[in-house]
Each structure stands twice: as C-alpha cells, then as structure tokens.
Design a protein around this motif. Sequence first.
Motif, PDB file in Angstrom:
ATOM      1  N   UNK A   1       0.819  -1.208   0.000  1.00  0.00           N
ATOM      2  CA  UNK A   1       0.000   0.000   0.000  1.00  0.00           C
ATOM      3  C   UNK A   1       0.854   1.260   0.000  1.00  0.00           C
ATOM      4  N   UNK A   2       2.019   1.246   0.660  1.00  0.00           N
ATOM      5  CA  UNK A   2       2.910   2.383   0.634  1.00  0.00           C
ATOM      6  C   UNK A   2       2.610   3.412   1.702  1.00  0.00           C
ATOM      7  N   UNK A   3       3.364   4.502   1.664  1.00  0.00           N
ATOM      8  CA  UNK A   3       3.294   5.537   2.680  1.00  0.00           C
ATOM      9  C   UNK A   3       1.959   6.254   2.683  1.00  0.00           C
ATOM     10  N   UNK A   4       1.440   6.510   3.888  1.00  0.00           N
ATOM     11  CA  UNK A   4       0.284   7.386   4.086  1.00  0.00           C
ATOM     12  C   UNK A   4       0.584   8.282   5.281  1.00  0.00           C
ATOM     13  N   UNK A 223      -7.895  11.981  -7.339  1.00  0.00           N
ATOM     14  CA  UNK A 223      -7.688  11.379  -6.030  1.00  0.00           C
ATOM     15  C   UNK A 223      -8.038  12.402  -4.950  1.00  0.00           C
ATOM     16  N   UNK A 224      -8.210  11.950  -3.746  1.00  0.00           N
ATOM     17  CA  UNK A 224      -8.569  12.838  -2.647  1.00  0.00           C
ATOM     18  C   UNK A 224      -7.387  13.719  -2.265  1.00  0.00           C
ATOM     19  N   UNK A 225      -7.645  14.879  -1.661  1.00  0.00           N
ATOM     20  CA  UNK A 225      -6.542  15.690  -1.140  1.00  0.00           C
ATOM     21  C   UNK A 225      -5.700  14.929  -0.120  1.00  0.00           C
ATOM     22  N   UNK A 226      -6.323  14.011   0.608  1.00  0.00           N
ATOM     23  CA  UNK A 226      -5.565  13.209   1.581  1.00  0.00           C
ATOM     24  C   UNK A 226      -4.502  12.371   0.874  1.00  0.00           C
ATOM     25  N   UNK A 227      -4.865  11.781  -0.261  1.00  0.00           N
ATOM     26  CA  UNK A 227      -3.872  11.030  -1.026  1.00  0.00           C
ATOM     27  C   UNK A 227      -2.846  11.981  -1.633  1.00  0.00           C
ATOM     28  N   UNK A 228      -3.326  13.106  -2.186  1.00  0.00           N
ATOM     29  CA  UNK A 228      -2.432  14.041  -2.850  1.00  0.00           C
ATOM     30  C   UNK A 228      -1.411  14.674  -1.923  1.00  0.00           C
ATOM     31  N   UNK A 229      -1.731  14.761  -0.635  1.00  0.00           N
ATOM     32  CA  UNK A 229      -0.791  15.345   0.324  1.00  0.00           C
ATOM     33  C   UNK A 229       0.291  14.361   0.750  1.00  0.00           C
ATOM     34  N   UNK A 230       0.101  13.075   0.500  1.00  0.00           N
ATOM     35  CA  UNK A 230       1.067  12.078   0.967  1.00  0.00           C
ATOM     36  C   UNK A 230       2.488  12.305   0.448  1.00  0.00           C
ATOM     37  N   UNK A 231       2.690  12.650  -0.832  1.00  0.00           N
ATOM     38  CA  UNK A 231       4.064  12.908  -1.278  1.00  0.00           C
ATOM     39  C   UNK A 231       4.737  14.053  -0.528  1.00  0.00           C
ATOM     40  N   UNK A 232       3.982  15.113  -0.248  1.00  0.00           N
ATOM     41  CA  UNK A 232       4.547  16.227   0.497  1.00  0.00           C
ATOM     42  C   UNK A 232       4.920  15.796   1.915  1.00  0.00           C
ATOM     43  N   UNK A 233       4.047  15.037   2.551  1.00  0.00           N
ATOM     44  CA  UNK A 233       4.322  14.560   3.908  1.00  0.00           C
ATOM     45  C   UNK A 233       5.527  13.621   3.925  1.00  0.00           C
ATOM     46  N   UNK A 234       5.644  12.800   2.902  1.00  0.00           N
ATOM     47  CA  UNK A 234       6.805  11.901   2.781  1.00  0.00           C
ATOM     48  C   UNK A 234       8.080  12.727   2.641  1.00  0.00           C
ATOM     49  N   UNK A 242      19.173  14.156  -0.903  1.00  0.00           N
ATOM     50  CA  UNK A 242      18.950  15.564  -1.245  1.00  0.00           C
ATOM     51  C   UNK A 242      18.452  15.720  -2.681  1.00  0.00           C
ATOM     52  N   UNK A 243      17.617  16.712  -2.916  1.00  0.00           N
ATOM     53  CA  UNK A 243      17.042  16.999  -4.232  1.00  0.00           C
ATOM     54  C   UNK A 243      16.170  15.852  -4.737  1.00  0.00           C
ATOM     55  N   UNK A 244      15.541  15.109  -3.838  1.00  0.00           N
ATOM     56  CA  UNK A 244      14.600  14.075  -4.260  1.00  0.00           C
ATOM     57  C   UNK A 244      13.304  14.710  -4.754  1.00  0.00           C
ATOM     58  N   UNK A 245      12.693  14.075  -5.733  1.00  0.00           N
ATOM     59  CA  UNK A 245      11.378  14.469  -6.239  1.00  0.00           C
ATOM     60  C   UNK A 245      10.430  13.335  -5.891  1.00  0.00           C
ATOM     61  N   UNK A 246       9.441  13.611  -5.051  1.00  0.00           N
ATOM     62  CA  UNK A 246       8.580  12.579  -4.483  1.00  0.00           C
ATOM     63  C   UNK A 246       7.187  12.657  -5.098  1.00  0.00           C
ATOM     64  N   UNK A 247       6.647  11.504  -5.484  1.00  0.00           N
ATOM     65  CA  UNK A 247       5.303  11.463  -6.037  1.00  0.00           C
ATOM     66  C   UNK A 247       4.809  10.038  -6.145  1.00  0.00           C
ATOM     67  N   UNK A 248       3.616   9.855  -6.700  1.00  0.00           N
ATOM     68  CA  UNK A 248       3.094   8.509  -6.926  1.00  0.00           C
ATOM     69  C   UNK A 248       3.928   7.779  -7.989  1.00  0.00           C
ATOM     70  N   UNK A 254      -0.484   5.354  -7.277  1.00  0.00           N
ATOM     71  CA  UNK A 254       0.525   4.363  -6.938  1.00  0.00           C
ATOM     72  C   UNK A 254       1.234   4.674  -5.637  1.00  0.00           C
ATOM     73  N   UNK A 255       2.118   3.778  -5.198  1.00  0.00           N
ATOM     74  CA  UNK A 255       2.873   3.993  -3.958  1.00  0.00           C
ATOM     75  C   UNK A 255       3.717   5.258  -4.046  1.00  0.00           C
ATOM     76  N   UNK A 256       3.958   5.873  -2.890  1.00  0.00           N
ATOM     77  CA  UNK A 256       4.673   7.139  -2.834  1.00  0.00           C
ATOM     78  C   UNK A 256       6.176   6.903  -2.676  1.00  0.00           C
TER      79      UNK A 256
END
Length: 288
Positions: A1-4, A223-234, A242-248, A254-256
């Motif tokens: 399921x990945x990060x939430x 997708x819900x804002x709750x899902x969309x915020x997961x990359x930022x929280x991660x 450093x300089x990672x780009x985080x997303x689905x 998909x997993x974050x």
Amino acid sequence: MGFTAADLPSFAGRRVIVTGANSGLGLVTARELARAGASVILACRDTAKGDAAAAGMSGDVGVRRLDLQDLASVHDFADSIGLVDVLVNNAGIMAVPYAITRDGFESQIGTNHLGHFALTNLLLPKLTDRVVTVSSLMHWSGVISLKDLNWKARPYSAWLAYGQSKLANLLFTSELQRRLTAAGTGLRAHAAHPGYSATNLQGHTGNKIGTPIWLTLNKVAGASPEYGANPTLYAASADVAPDSFIGPKFGARGPIGPVGRSPLARDATTARQLWDLSEQLTGTQFPL
C-alpha cells in the motif's frame, strides 16, 4: 500500500510552516503534521480562511498572513518568524487568466515560484532541516523563458505559464540543494507532486468551458486531497537523498516515493540562470 499520513513519525518539538494551508493539499498537510505533534504555522493570504481551517485541526496550530503575490508581505512574514525546522512551499494557482502581481510579475510564476523563492531565501538562516516545494506533473509541459519569464513579449497561455512555474519549482529545488551542499550545511531541499488530486485549484481557471470539464474530471478521476498530500508529507519526513522528487510511482496514482523528472528539469545551467534572474527580480539572495 505504501506511505500514508498514518506513517508520519513524531514531529513533537518541531516547527513547520505550510504556505496555502487554508484549503486543499496544504490544509491536509498542515493538519497531519499538527496531528503528528508539530507546531504548525498556516501561512495564508486570507487569514479568516486560515482561522477556519485551523479550527478543524488538533494540536499547536497558528495562522499568519502571507501574500506570495506581494514581496513586501513576504518580507513581513519572514521577519516575524523564529527558528523553523521545515518549510513547505505548497501554495499555488493553476492555469488562471493573465494577471500581474503587486510587483509586476505574471501571477503564476509570481505566486508559484518567485514568491516562494523570496520566502525561502529570507527564511534559510532560520531553517534547521529542509525545504519541500510542491511541483506538478505539468512540469513536463513547462519551458523556462529566461528572456520573457513574465509573459510580456509573447501571447499568454494559461497552461504553458503554469507548466513553466512548476518546472521552475524543480529547477529551484535542484539549484537550492547545490548551494546548500556547497555551503556545507546539512539542510536539504526536496520537491513533491500530488499526482492528480481533486482540489479547488481546478475550479479557478476562469475558463467557462474548461472549468466544468475539470470539475467533472475531479469527480471521475481525481484522487482525494488526503492522497495528494502524501508525497509532500513523505518529503517532509522521510530520510531521502537531497534533491529528491517525491510522487506517486505511476504518475497520477501508486505507492509514494522518489520519481523521475523531465530532461528540462535536470538542466543545471538553466537552474543557475533562473536562480540569478530570480534574485534580480525579487531582490533576495542565497544567504548562507
């Protein structure tokens, strides 16, 4: 399921600023960080909306005025801030009709990039951990025009202007990290994107045909804002390079985790040139 958001570590004793935290992804980001124990500042242009958002959050949450379309407001906000662990550059506008900021910038590059550029540089001496800047899949459509960043000499395109601003977010992140590393500081710069998240951004395009289409797509595919915020929280919490780009993993879903970026977003020369231009336009410089 990945990060939430449920996987957030404790943020007890840590201070976080989230721009544009009164709605959408910013609201969820701020709410979840506060739930995890952070002292969170909701940096909002409309403090009444910020107060309403804060009322629905638990924990230590405060609201302060920040108008990214006004550099004087950015300076006032930065001057009012003490030490901060994490800065989340979340606020943004998307594909809006042509307008200019108080300082004469095209509104999308002014809000999404230049306002956050100035804010970050002003706050860097007070930061202890990292800067997270929210970009978009639409950066793939972006091209940086160093000669006409503010769309004064070419026909305005709302979507191309948005793509340029989101590409600028990634180039800013990379050049910021290069400078942080060269300065010998342990600060890190990351970027994130939400995939396709249904928020109020899609309802403000000013297009009588396009806006209803986007709102319909939100209901069907967003997708819900709750899902969309997961990359930022991660990006705000995980121990990533450093300089990672985080997303689905699969673009919109998909997993974050760390994801790829466009070839133009990896252009170090353009990143440095954009940084120099942004310093000239905002009157702010890298302070470390």
